[in-house]
Design an enzyme around this catalytic site. Structure first.
Site, PDB file in Angstrom:
ATOM      1  CD  GLU A 129      58.960  20.118  45.568  1.00 46.65           C
ATOM      2  OE1 GLU A 129      59.572  19.034  45.524  1.00 46.65           O
ATOM      3  OE2 GLU A 129      58.762  20.748  46.619  1.00 46.65           O
TER       4      GLU A 129
ATOM      5  CB  CYS B 249      59.601  21.410  50.964  1.00 48.41           C
ATOM      6  SG  CYS B 249      59.794  21.709  52.715  1.00 48.41           S
TER       7      CYS B 249
END
Ligand code: ADP
Length: 484
Positions: A384, A289
């Site tokens: 993302e 992440c």
């Protein structure tokens, strides 16, 4: 109870761990090896709403006893668990490697030990906590930190052991009981952890682990009104759903979500170090992440940067994560690989330039990919991907660099490469992110706050911040001179 399964010489239970004992579900789900997808590792018990109720019941029953135990006593159990993790590094490392495909070397040498440190660290922080006291307006004021109750911890499939330990340790140290639900794509290291919880001497029901899917088991856990804290790491859409459940019960909720972090390289930086770090992010196929997935380089060093970056990227070896020669792991699941390839295909179709990679490389592998977007609004820049896909942009001058860095809805982290101390400070403050690194990446002190800005999350973990989240804070005021 199901039979334990043996994987690479390590026997693992496929069942839940509730109230200090193994509990099986009638239904199961498969977990497979990401770098050898034909290899099924285990049929794992698939929990449902009844499993959730059982776990919450166990955690609720165990709570008063655990909460009444002093921080030092709780800390002693956490230290014992840390000792056991350290004694079982080899077993945990190989199971995590087979189940999630993180590189074995890195698990064996660093990651699992870090999990042990999470428990040690929180045992010590909680034991060292002193109540704040002061006098004002004729009263003696004191801040008291009280355990909140059963906490549900929901973790994602990337870095399962590290993240589970990082999130459970503060809850337990604060005096809460815990129900951990690991992700369904990488459930096995948590099951080994349950064996160690049993050996460490936690009272039954203090630390429970349940296996299954988010939409039934997870949903039932976060919706149970007996749960007093919810700590989640995962995707933005899931955070919205869990947040609504938390709101329904007025339960504090932290969410550590994704990122689209910038990796800004200034002309005065050590270009080789920056390029090496940027290309090093392919090692776990970009399933991190905090990764600096948007490479943003000052115009004047574009060519030298790209030359070095491509050399480092070319040197990556995809393969079996057990093999020390492998430097780049498989993606976790064919569905996830397909999702990542979807991003690449849409980028190509929309006119972005695929500067390297951009293709499936057999099994769950995707070649290290670099995309030069046609515009900053490109999907691949703004969303993302969570795969081995980096974007490349350039800037002229600090202002443009900062504007590009801060141009997404995310704000988890930032990475800056510069050789200038004043610039490091200036840009470090200007880049939007819960954590900003200068000339390094992923080095984290466990006492520092960690979390996201914008859609990267709510709340902070780390150090005292997580202990505060897991506690109900009370201010006690006694009129001075009124008691003898
Ligand atoms: P990722 O994209 O990383 O898989 P998810 O947000 O889908 O992220 O999953 C992260 C964790 O959240 C997993 O453990 C998953 O099972 C869990 N989860 C998914 N949906 C829910 C839900 N509705 N309620 C509770 N947990 C959920």
């Amino acid at each position: 109870m199901r039979d334990r399964v043996t994987i690479e010489g390590v026997d693992v239970s496929p069942d839940h761990f509730i109230g200090g004992r193994r509990v099986a579900s009638a239904e199961t789900f498969e977990t497979r090896c990401p770098f050898d997808w034909d290899r099924k590792l285990a049929d794992v018990s698939r929990g449902d709403a009844a499993t959730a109720a059982l776990a919450v019941e166990a955690a609720t029953a165990a709570f008063p006893g655990w909460a009444a135990t002093g921080a030092a006593e709780r800390g002693a159990v956490l230290h014992r668990l840390a000792d056991l993790i350290e004694a079982n590094i080899a077993r945990l490392a190989i199971i995590e490697c087979m189940d999630m495909a993180m590189l074995h070397e890195s698990l064996r040498l660093r990651v699992i030990a870090r999990g042990a440190l999470n428990f040690r660290n929180y045992a010590d922080i909680a034991a060292g906590y002193t109540e704040r006291t002061w006098s004002s307006r004729g009263t003696a004021n004191r801040v008291i930190r009280m355990p909140a109750g059963p906490a549900v911890i929901i973790t994602p499939w990337n870095a399962p052991f590290m993240l589970s330990t990082w999130k459970c340790a503060p809850a337990l140290a604060a005096g809460n009981t815990v129900i951990l639900k690991p992700a369904e794509w990488s459930p096995l290291s948590a099951s080994l952890l349950a064996d160690l919880i049993e050996q460490a001497g936690f009272p039954p029901g203090v630390f429970n682990i349940v296996q299954g899917f988010g939409r039934d088991l997870g949903m039932a856990l976060v919706s149970d009104p007996r749960v007093k804290r919810i700590s989640f790491t995962g995707s933005v859409p899931t955070a919205r759903v869990i947040g609504k459940a938390a709101a329904e019960n007025i339960v504090p909720f932290t969410a550590e979500l994704g990122g689209k972090s910038p990796l800004l390289v200034f002309a005065d930086a050590d270009i080789d170090a920056a390029a090496k770090k940027a290309a090093g992010q392919y090692d776990d196929s970009g399933q991190v992440c905090m990764a600096g997935t948007r490479i943003i380089v000052e115009d004047s060093v574009r060519e030298p940067f790209l030359e070095k970056f491509n050399a480092y990227a070319d040197a990556h070896v995809m393969g079996d994560s057990r093999d020390p020669a492998t430097t780049m792991s498989a993606l976790i699941h064919p569905d996830h690989a397909a999702r990542v390839l979807g991003f690449i295909d849409r980028a190509r179709a929309a006119g972005d330039t695929i500067a390297r990679g951009g293709y499936a490389a057999g099994g769950n592998f995707i070649a290290p990919t670099l995309i030069v977007p046609r515009s900053n609004a490109s999907e691949v820049v703004q969303n993302e991907v969570f795969g081995p896909v980096l974007t490349f942009q350039t800037f002229a001058g600090e202002e443009e660099g900062i504007a590009l860095a801060n141009s997404t809805a995310y704000g988890l982290s930032g990475i800056i490469y510069t050789g200038n101390a004043v610039r490091a400070e200036r840009i470090g403050r200007a880049v939007r992110g819960g954590t900003v690194w200068v000339n390094t990446f992923l080095v984290r002190d466990l006492t520092a706050p960690f979390g996201g800005i914008g859609i990267s999350g709510i709340g902070r973990e780390g150090g005292d911040y997580a202990l505060d989240f897991h506690s109900d804070l009370k201010t006690l005021q006694i009129l001075e001179g009124s008691v003898g």
